[in-house]
Scaffold this active site. Structure first.
Site, PDB file in Angstrom:
ATOM      1  N   ASP A  40      -0.440  14.068 -59.721  1.00  0.00           N
ATOM      2  CA  ASP A  40      -0.630  14.394 -58.305  1.00  0.00           C
ATOM      3  C   ASP A  40       0.384  15.415 -57.795  1.00  0.00           C
ATOM      4  O   ASP A  40       0.780  15.395 -56.634  1.00  0.00           O
ATOM      5  CB  ASP A  40      -0.574  13.117 -57.427  1.00  0.00           C
ATOM      6  CG  ASP A  40      -1.512  12.045 -57.942  1.00  0.00           C
ATOM      7  OD1 ASP A  40      -2.650  12.407 -58.278  1.00  0.00           O
ATOM      8  OD2 ASP A  40      -1.102  10.887 -58.034  1.00  0.00           O
TER       9      ASP A  40
ATOM     10  N   LYS B  17      -1.737  20.111 -59.322  1.00  0.00           N
ATOM     11  CA  LYS B  17      -2.182  20.963 -60.442  1.00  0.00           C
ATOM     12  C   LYS B  17      -3.502  21.650 -60.147  1.00  0.00           C
ATOM     13  O   LYS B  17      -3.718  22.777 -60.556  1.00  0.00           O
ATOM     14  CB  LYS B  17      -2.339  20.134 -61.727  1.00  0.00           C
ATOM     15  CG  LYS B  17      -1.052  19.608 -62.287  1.00  0.00           C
ATOM     16  CD  LYS B  17      -1.293  18.771 -63.517  1.00  0.00           C
ATOM     17  CE  LYS B  17      -2.078  17.505 -63.252  1.00  0.00           C
ATOM     18  NZ  LYS B  17      -1.454  16.513 -62.382  1.00  0.00           N
TER      19      LYS B  17
ATOM     20  N   HIS C 272      -8.678  16.251 -59.500  1.00  0.00           N
ATOM     21  CA  HIS C 272      -8.088  17.562 -59.213  1.00  0.00           C
ATOM     22  C   HIS C 272      -8.718  18.147 -57.948  1.00  0.00           C
ATOM     23  O   HIS C 272      -9.905  18.410 -57.899  1.00  0.00           O
ATOM     24  CB  HIS C 272      -8.251  18.488 -60.432  1.00  0.00           C
ATOM     25  CG  HIS C 272      -7.399  18.048 -61.592  1.00  0.00           C
ATOM     26  ND1 HIS C 272      -7.383  18.664 -62.811  1.00  0.00           N
ATOM     27  CD2 HIS C 272      -6.493  17.035 -61.680  1.00  0.00           C
ATOM     28  CE1 HIS C 272      -6.517  18.046 -63.602  1.00  0.00           C
ATOM     29  NE2 HIS C 272      -5.981  17.056 -62.932  1.00  0.00           N
TER      30      HIS C 272
ATOM     31  N   GLN D 129      -2.984  14.337 -65.088  1.00  0.00           N
ATOM     32  CA  GLN D 129      -1.853  13.403 -64.876  1.00  0.00           C
ATOM     33  C   GLN D 129      -0.504  14.151 -64.930  1.00  0.00           C
ATOM     34  O   GLN D 129      -0.472  15.342 -64.648  1.00  0.00           O
ATOM     35  CB  GLN D 129      -1.886  12.254 -65.897  1.00  0.00           C
ATOM     36  CG  GLN D 129      -3.019  11.240 -65.686  1.00  0.00           C
ATOM     37  CD  GLN D 129      -4.330  11.642 -66.331  1.00  0.00           C
ATOM     38  OE1 GLN D 129      -4.369  12.117 -67.451  1.00  0.00           O
ATOM     39  NE2 GLN D 129      -5.423  11.454 -65.638  1.00  0.00           N
TER      40      GLN D 129
HETATM   41  P1  IMP Z   1      -5.252   4.880 -66.266  1.00  0.00           P
HETATM   42  O1  IMP Z   1      -5.041   6.288 -66.683  1.00  0.00           O
HETATM   43  O2  IMP Z   1      -6.425   4.705 -65.342  1.00  0.00           O
HETATM   44  O3  IMP Z   1      -5.250   3.946 -67.412  1.00  0.00           O
HETATM   45  O4  IMP Z   1      -3.990   4.443 -65.363  1.00  0.00           O
HETATM   46  C1  IMP Z   1      -2.687   4.273 -65.916  1.00  0.00           C
HETATM   47  C2  IMP Z   1      -1.626   4.687 -64.912  1.00  0.00           C
HETATM   48  O5  IMP Z   1      -1.697   6.102 -64.727  1.00  0.00           O
HETATM   49  C3  IMP Z   1      -1.784   4.077 -63.531  1.00  0.00           C
HETATM   50  O6  IMP Z   1      -0.514   3.907 -62.945  1.00  0.00           O
HETATM   51  C4  IMP Z   1      -2.539   5.154 -62.752  1.00  0.00           C
HETATM   52  O7  IMP Z   1      -2.342   5.049 -61.365  1.00  0.00           O
HETATM   53  C5  IMP Z   1      -1.915   6.402 -63.347  1.00  0.00           C
HETATM   54  N1  IMP Z   1      -2.793   7.582 -63.293  1.00  0.00           N
HETATM   55  C6  IMP Z   1      -3.855   7.851 -64.090  1.00  0.00           C
HETATM   56  N2  IMP Z   1      -4.408   9.022 -63.757  1.00  0.00           N
HETATM   57  C7  IMP Z   1      -3.673   9.529 -62.767  1.00  0.00           C
HETATM   58  C8  IMP Z   1      -3.727  10.747 -62.022  1.00  0.00           C
HETATM   59  O8  IMP Z   1      -4.572  11.618 -62.230  1.00  0.00           O
HETATM   60  N3  IMP Z   1      -2.766  10.909 -61.073  1.00  0.00           N
HETATM   61  C9  IMP Z   1      -1.794   9.983 -60.855  1.00  0.00           C
HETATM   62  N4  IMP Z   1      -1.713   8.827 -61.507  1.00  0.00           N
HETATM   63  C10 IMP Z   1      -2.637   8.612 -62.470  1.00  0.00           C
END
Ligand code: IMP
Length: 424
Positions: A13, A16, A41, A224
Site C-alpha cells: 500500500d 505502487k 492497485h 504487496q
Molecule cells: P494474504 O496475502 O491474503 O495471505 O495476507 C497475508 C498478509 O499480507 C496480511 O497481513 C494481509 O493484510 C497482507 N497483504 C496481502 N496483500 C496485501 C496488499 O496488497 N497490501 C497490503 N497488505 C497486503
C-alpha cells in the site's frame, strides 16, 4: 526505457499503482510476477478510479502488452470479473493480456481452507485478505497445485481436484455448516472459463525474453511490499510469495542479468493491514488523523490500515534485500499538517542500539524505536509538480531519507492523480 522492477518497500500500500501507471508511459510490456487478488492497485485517471487486483495496471494504457506471470496465483472468477468491468469502461484486453500457462489457480476450496485456518488461530491469526493466497501457494510448493495448463486436460484436472479435496477432508470436516466442497462444484467454477482462458494462455517467458532481445522494455509490477515477503518479511505475518525484487525473475522467467533498475516505492510514513509487529505504529489519535488524510483503508478488503512513522531501519533492510537503485516517494502531502515529524533511525533492544533490521518476531515485538524529530513544513504540498516549489523543510525531509538510504529519489507523489507528481 530499460527493464525496471517496481517493488513496495514497506508492508504494501505504498502507492505502487500510481508509480507503475506513470512509468508505464515509457515501457512496452508490463508484467506482474507474484501475488494474486490480495493486491489492490489503485490508479486515478481524471475523475475515474480504477482498482486492479490481478490484471497489471498497464492495461489502462492503450496498446501496452500486459503479462500475468507464472509466479501469480489466479482466481478465475475475479479475473473475468475484472476483464468484464474493464470492458464496460471501454478497455479491451484482447490481444493485450497474456497469462502464463504455469500460473497456479486459486480454487474455491483454497478460500474455504484459509477461512477455517484463520478462524482456528484465534488471536494469532495473520489477518489475511481472505483470497485463498496461502493455501494456493502451499499446494504449489507441495507439488499438488493446479496450474492453468491443467485446464487443457479435463481428466487430469479433475483427478487433481479430487485428490486435493480428499487430502483436505480433515479440514472440511471441521465445518459445521454443511459447506463441504465437491468435485462438481470446484471443477464447475473453473471449467466454465476454459474457452476464455485458452485465448489468454501463453509462454510468457518466451514473450518477454524475445521482446527484450528486440529492444523492448519491460516494467515488472510488484505487488504487496518487501516486509510481506515470505522469506524476508515479518514471517509468519506476511504473504506467501516472494514479493521482493528477486521474485520478478522467478515469477516471469526473465533472468536477473536483464534487469536494469529496481525502483523502491516508499510511503513517507508507514502502514500495514493485518496482524504482526509494527515497531513505529502510532498511538490512536495520530493514527486516525493520518488514516483519514491518507485514505488508509485496504483497497481489497476495505479494512482500516494501521499507521506509523517512517522507519529507516526497516527501509535500509528493504533497500538491501531488493537491491533498490532509485526511490519513488509517495504521499508527501499527507504529512503537510504536522508540526513535528518523527523518523525512526535505530532500535533499542535490551539496552543495545540496533542498526540492522531483523525479522525475528520476539525482537520486533520488544524493540523500541529511536526517533529523530524534525520540524514539519505546515504548508500544503498537495498537487505540486516542481521540486523547487516545495517548502525547504519538505526538501530536508526528502534529502534526509535519500541520504540515509544511500539511494536517489526519482519521483515524489503529491496527490493521487497522475499529474500530482514531481519528476526529478
Ligand atoms: P494474504 O496475502 O491474503 O495471505 O495476507 C497475508 C498478509 O499480507 C496480511 O497481513 C494481509 O493484510 C497482507 N497483504 C496481502 N496483500 C496485501 C496488499 O496488497 N497490501 C497490503 N497488505 C497486503
Amino acid at each position: 526505457m530499460p527493464n525496471w522492477v517496481i517493488v513496495g518497500t514497506q508492508w504494501g500500500d505504498e502507492g505502487k499503482g500510481k508509480v507503475v501507471d506513470l512509468l508505464t508511459e515509457k515501457a512496452d510490456i508490463i508484467a506482474r510476477p507474484q501475488g494474486g487478488a490480495n493486491a489492490g492497485h489503485t490508479v486515478v485517471i481524471g475523475d475515474n478510479l480504477f482498482i486492479l487486483h490481478l490484471i497489471p495496471t498497464g492495461i489502462l494504457h492503450p496498446h501496452k502488452i500486459c503479462i500475468i506471470g507464472n509466479g501469480m496465483v489466479i482466481d478465475l472468477e475475479q479475473l473475468f470479473f475484472e476483464i468484464a468491468d474493464l470492458k464496460k469502461r471501454g478497455i479491451d484486453v484482447k490481444n493485450r493480456l497474456f497469462i502464463s500457462e504455469n500460473a497456479h489457480l486459486v480454487m474455491p476450496y483454497h478460500k474455504t481452507i484459509e477461512r477455517l485456518e484463520e478462524e482456528s488461530k484465534g488471536r494469532n491469526k495473520v489477518g489475511t485478505t481472505g483470497k485463498g493466497i496461502g493455501p494456493a501457494y502451499r499446494d504449489k510448493i507441495g507439488r499438488c497445485g493446479i496450474r492453468l495448463r491443467d485446464i487443457l486436460y479435463p481428466e487430469v484436472f479433475k483427478k487433481k481436484v479430487e485428490s486435493n479435496l480428499k487430502n483436505n477432508s480433515h479440514l472440511f470436516r471441521k465445518l459445521k455448516r454443511g459447506e463441504f466442497s465437491s468435485l462438481k462444484t470446484e471443477s464447475g467454477v473453473i471449467l466454465k472459463y476454459k474457452k476464455q482462458v485458452l485465448s489468454l494462455m501463453a509462454d510468457v517467458s518466451l514473450i518477454l525474453n524475445e521482446a527484450i532481445r528486440n529492444g523492448k522494455s519491460v516494467l515488472f509490477e510488484g505487488a504487496q511490499g518487501a516486509m510481506l515477503d515470505i522469506d524476508h518479511g515479518t514471517y509468519p505475518y506476511c504473504t506467501s510469495s516472494n514479493v521482493s525484487a528477486g521474485g520478478a525473475c522467478t515469477g516471469t522467467g526473465v533472468g536477473p542479468t536483464l534487469i536494469d533498475e529496481v525502483i523502491g516505492v516508499v510511503k513517507t510514513y508507514t502502514t500495514r493491514v493485518g496482524n504482526g509487529p509494527f515497531p513505529t505504529e502510532f498511538d490512536d489519535g495520530l493514527c486516525e488523523a493520518i488514516r483519514e488524510k491518507g485514505k488508509e483503508f485496504g483497497a481489497t478488503t476495505g479494512r482500516p490500515r494501521r499507521c506509523g512513522w517512517l522507519d529507516l531501519v526497516l527501509l535500509k533492510y528493504s533497500v538491501r534485500v531488493n537491491g533498490i537503485t532509485k526511490i519513488a516517494l509517495t504521499k508527501l502531502d499527507v504529512l503537510d499538517d504536522l508540526g513535528k515529524i518523527k523518523v525512526c533511525i535505530t532500535y533499542k533492544y535490551k539496552s543495545k542500539t540496533i542498526e540492522n533490521f531483523t525479522n525475528d518476531l520476539k525482537f520486533l515485538e520488544n524493540c523500541t524505536p529511536v526517533y529523530k524529530e524534525i520540524d514539519g513544513w505546515k504548508t500544503s504540498t498537495h498537487g505540486m509538480t516542481k521540486y523547487e516549489n516545495l517548502p525547504q523543510r519538505a526538501k530536508d525531509y526528502i534529502n534526509f531519507i535519500s541520504q540515509q538510504l544511500g539511494v536517489k529519489v526519482m519521483l515524489i507523489s503529491t496527490g493521487c492523480k497522475r499529474n500530482e507528481t514531481i519528476l526529478i
